[in-house]
Design a protein around this motif. Sequence first.
Motif, short mmCIF file in Angstrom:
data_model
loop_
_atom_site.label_atom_id
_atom_site.label_comp_id
_atom_site.label_asym_id
_atom_site.label_seq_id
_atom_site.Cartn_x
_atom_site.Cartn_y
_atom_site.Cartn_z
N ARG B 150 0.81 -1.21 0.00
CA ARG B 150 0.00 0.00 0.00
C ARG B 150 0.84 1.26 0.00
O ARG B 150 0.51 2.25 -0.63
CB ARG B 150 -0.89 0.04 1.24
N LYS B 151 1.92 1.23 0.79
CA LYS B 151 2.71 2.45 0.95
C LYS B 151 3.56 2.72 -0.28
O LYS B 151 4.10 1.80 -0.88
CB LYS B 151 3.63 2.30 2.16
N ALA B 152 3.68 4.01 -0.61
CA ALA B 152 4.41 4.38 -1.81
C ALA B 152 5.86 3.94 -1.73
O ALA B 152 6.44 3.46 -2.70
CB ALA B 152 4.34 5.88 -2.01
N ILE B 153 6.45 4.04 -0.54
CA ILE B 153 7.89 3.78 -0.44
C ILE B 153 8.20 2.30 -0.68
O ILE B 153 9.19 1.96 -1.33
CB ILE B 153 8.44 4.29 0.90
N SER B 154 7.30 1.39 -0.22
CA SER B 154 7.54 -0.04 -0.49
C SER B 154 7.41 -0.33 -1.97
O SER B 154 8.10 -1.19 -2.50
CB SER B 154 6.56 -0.90 0.28
N GLN B 155 6.51 0.41 -2.63
CA GLN B 155 6.35 0.19 -4.07
C GLN B 155 7.61 0.62 -4.81
O GLN B 155 8.02 -0.04 -5.77
CB GLN B 155 5.14 0.96 -4.57
N VAL B 156 8.22 1.71 -4.34
CA VAL B 156 9.47 2.13 -4.97
C VAL B 156 10.56 1.08 -4.75
O VAL B 156 11.35 0.78 -5.65
CB VAL B 156 9.90 3.50 -4.41
N MET B 157 10.56 0.47 -3.56
CA MET B 157 11.53 -0.59 -3.31
C MET B 157 11.34 -1.74 -4.30
O MET B 157 12.29 -2.32 -4.80
CB MET B 157 11.40 -1.14 -1.89
N GLY B 158 10.08 -2.06 -4.58
CA GLY B 158 9.78 -3.09 -5.56
C GLY B 158 10.33 -2.73 -6.93
O GLY B 158 10.95 -3.54 -7.61
N PHE B 159 10.15 -1.47 -7.29
CA PHE B 159 10.64 -0.97 -8.58
C PHE B 159 12.16 -1.12 -8.67
O PHE B 159 12.71 -1.60 -9.66
CB PHE B 159 10.21 0.49 -8.73
N LEU B 160 12.85 -0.74 -7.58
CA LEU B 160 14.32 -0.81 -7.57
C LEU B 160 14.80 -2.25 -7.66
O LEU B 160 15.76 -2.56 -8.38
CB LEU B 160 14.86 -0.15 -6.31
N SER B 161 14.12 -3.12 -6.93
CA SER B 161 14.52 -4.53 -6.94
C SER B 161 14.27 -5.15 -8.32
O SER B 161 15.02 -6.02 -8.78
CB SER B 161 13.78 -5.25 -5.82
N MET B 162 13.23 -4.64 -9.00
CA MET B 162 12.95 -5.12 -10.34
C MET B 162 14.10 -4.76 -11.28
O MET B 162 14.53 -5.56 -12.12
CB MET B 162 11.66 -4.49 -10.85
N GLU B 163 14.63 -3.56 -11.09
CA GLU B 163 15.76 -3.13 -11.92
C GLU B 163 16.97 -4.05 -11.70
O GLU B 163 17.68 -4.40 -12.65
CB GLU B 163 16.07 -1.67 -11.58
N ASN B 164 17.18 -4.46 -10.44
CA ASN B 164 18.24 -5.44 -10.16
C ASN B 164 18.03 -6.71 -10.97
O ASN B 164 18.97 -7.26 -11.53
CB ASN B 164 18.23 -5.80 -8.68
N GLY B 165 16.78 -7.16 -10.99
CA GLY B 165 16.45 -8.39 -11.72
C GLY B 165 16.74 -8.25 -13.20
O GLY B 165 17.29 -9.15 -13.83
N VAL B 166 16.37 -7.09 -13.77
CA VAL B 166 16.60 -6.85 -15.20
C VAL B 166 18.09 -6.89 -15.50
O VAL B 166 18.54 -7.53 -16.45
CB VAL B 166 15.99 -5.49 -15.61
N LEU B 167 18.87 -6.25 -14.64
CA LEU B 167 20.32 -6.21 -14.84
C LEU B 167 20.91 -7.61 -14.78
O LEU B 167 21.75 -8.00 -15.61
CB LEU B 167 20.94 -5.34 -13.75
N PHE B 168 20.42 -8.40 -13.80
CA PHE B 168 20.93 -9.76 -13.67
C PHE B 168 20.54 -10.60 -14.87
O PHE B 168 21.34 -11.42 -15.35
CB PHE B 168 20.38 -10.37 -12.37
N GLY B 169 19.33 -10.36 -15.38
CA GLY B 169 18.87 -11.09 -16.56
C GLY B 169 19.76 -10.80 -17.75
O GLY B 169 20.19 -11.71 -18.47
N ALA B 170 20.06 -9.51 -17.95
CA ALA B 170 20.91 -9.12 -19.07
C ALA B 170 22.29 -9.76 -18.93
O ALA B 170 22.89 -10.23 -19.90
CB ALA B 170 21.05 -7.61 -19.11
N MET B 171 22.75 -9.82 -17.67
CA MET B 171 24.06 -10.38 -17.40
C MET B 171 24.12 -11.87 -17.75
O MET B 171 25.05 -12.34 -18.39
CB MET B 171 24.36 -10.21 -15.92
#
Lengths: 316, 222
Positions: B150-171
């Motif tokens: 619900r909280k905006a800040i946790s959603q941003v954490m999700g967004f950031l962690s998603m970016e980690n996943g994308v980077l790892f995928g590319a790697m």
Amino acid sequence: MSAIDWITQVLEVVAAVAAAPALLGWLNQCRAWLQNRRAPSLWLPYRNLHKLFRKEAVIAENASPLFRIAPYVVFGTMGLAAGIIPSMGTQLPLVGSADAIALVGLFAAARMFMTLAAMDVGTAFGTMGARREMMVGFLAEPALLMVIFVASQISSSTALPVITEHLASGRLGLSPGLAFSAVAFILVLLAENARIPVDNPATHLELTMIHEAMVLEYSARHLALMEWAAQLKLFNYICIGFALFFPWGVATAHIGPVGLVVAIPALAIKLAVAGAGLAVIETLSAKLRVMRIPEFLGTAFLLAVLGLLVHVLLGT
Amino acid sequence: MAHLPLGQQLLDSCAALLLLLSFAMLSQRRVVTLVNLYAVQGAVLAAATLLLAWRTGETHLYISAALTVGLKVVLLPWLLYRLIRKLEVYRDTEPLFNVSGTMLVGLVIVVFAFSLAQPITRLASTATRSSIGIAIAVVLLSFLMMITRRKAISQVMGFLSMENGVLFGAMSASYGMPMVVELGIALDVLVAVLVLGVFFFQIRERFDSLDLHHLESLKERE
């Protein structure tokens, strides 16, 4: 089957039955040291059992025969389980009769009798303890099975000795899947043996007790057998952990009879380390509220399933 | 697993750890712990990048690892801690589903991701191709986290962690993206966090809370 295999088999069961109280004594001693208390004697559980066996048994008037039989059944099941787990050697004559899944079933049978006996007299505490035990059991069992499946998929067998042989051969490198399931197994072990984050074995506090609530109606030799069975269960679980994750020192097929000479001290050292480790975990963690137990065991299940999936993905 | 070299085994362990960290983030209610977990995830990602750079000898991966450490282990967590202190949000409210339910959905997602990665894995020729499935799973789990919070800040954490996943995928699929793209993404993420930080203050000023639930009603109630 040679004579030495039968000797190993008998020795394993006798050692488990004889050493289980000492393991609990050692665990309590470590806990006391860590908590800055004066430690009780290592032999206290034996003295306790001895005391209980000498007393006269008192049984509730409305108890059915099941109430009298249950301690013997539970103790017998745990003794049988000790014979199936390859704690000293892998060439066991009894092993062909049951694999790891049957072992989980054996534990379930013991739990069944224990909860039925707890509800038999009809006291509120017994019923409550039985219900809680069933809740813990039905959440812990799938997690335990999943843990076993990870190991059995690596060695393509569900028989514990085959798994132990395969893992002890040392051809295996770092396995993230196995590491996950090891953590899951520790969580299951704590829950199934009524250790601290789930149940506190040292108190009779009515709001939180699980195991103690179930044996509340027992006395004398029946109580002694119940306690002994609980100690044996802890011993068995730790030995399953060794068989799955730390199989070093076990007498495998190609070592032969000499292996037994190494296996017994190796088992003693591993048990001492595991007991101390459990004491550390119990000292560091606080008792969970009963409502949080499903989450705790859910984590165990999750870790085990993740271990299985990761193994399937990375292992091929 | 039997005959893999040590570097590969360590890489696989890093991949497994990333997946585990995603689940830990999914179950975590405290925002500060969430940021800690994000920093650890960044560190594991950097370690994996270093290992891969060492194994393949690709020099740009060293730069990528340094960038990951600087940005995701030091700078972004520091910015987020500051935000949390200023906004005084330490706990998320109960998520939309209970934790165990979310975990089970997460497991289904992991199975889905692994089966999705199967054909890609067969086509790829990199040494790390087996961890593509884990990268997809991390991305999808981060999605799930954004959906259930619900909280905006946790959603941003999700967004950031998603970016980690994308980077790892590319790697794991092609030994990292071209340097320009990687730098661009890094800058994007940094700017996104800064902008979203300002955004948080606006949301809180307007609604007295960071609960995004309030943004759902279009009309103002007088």
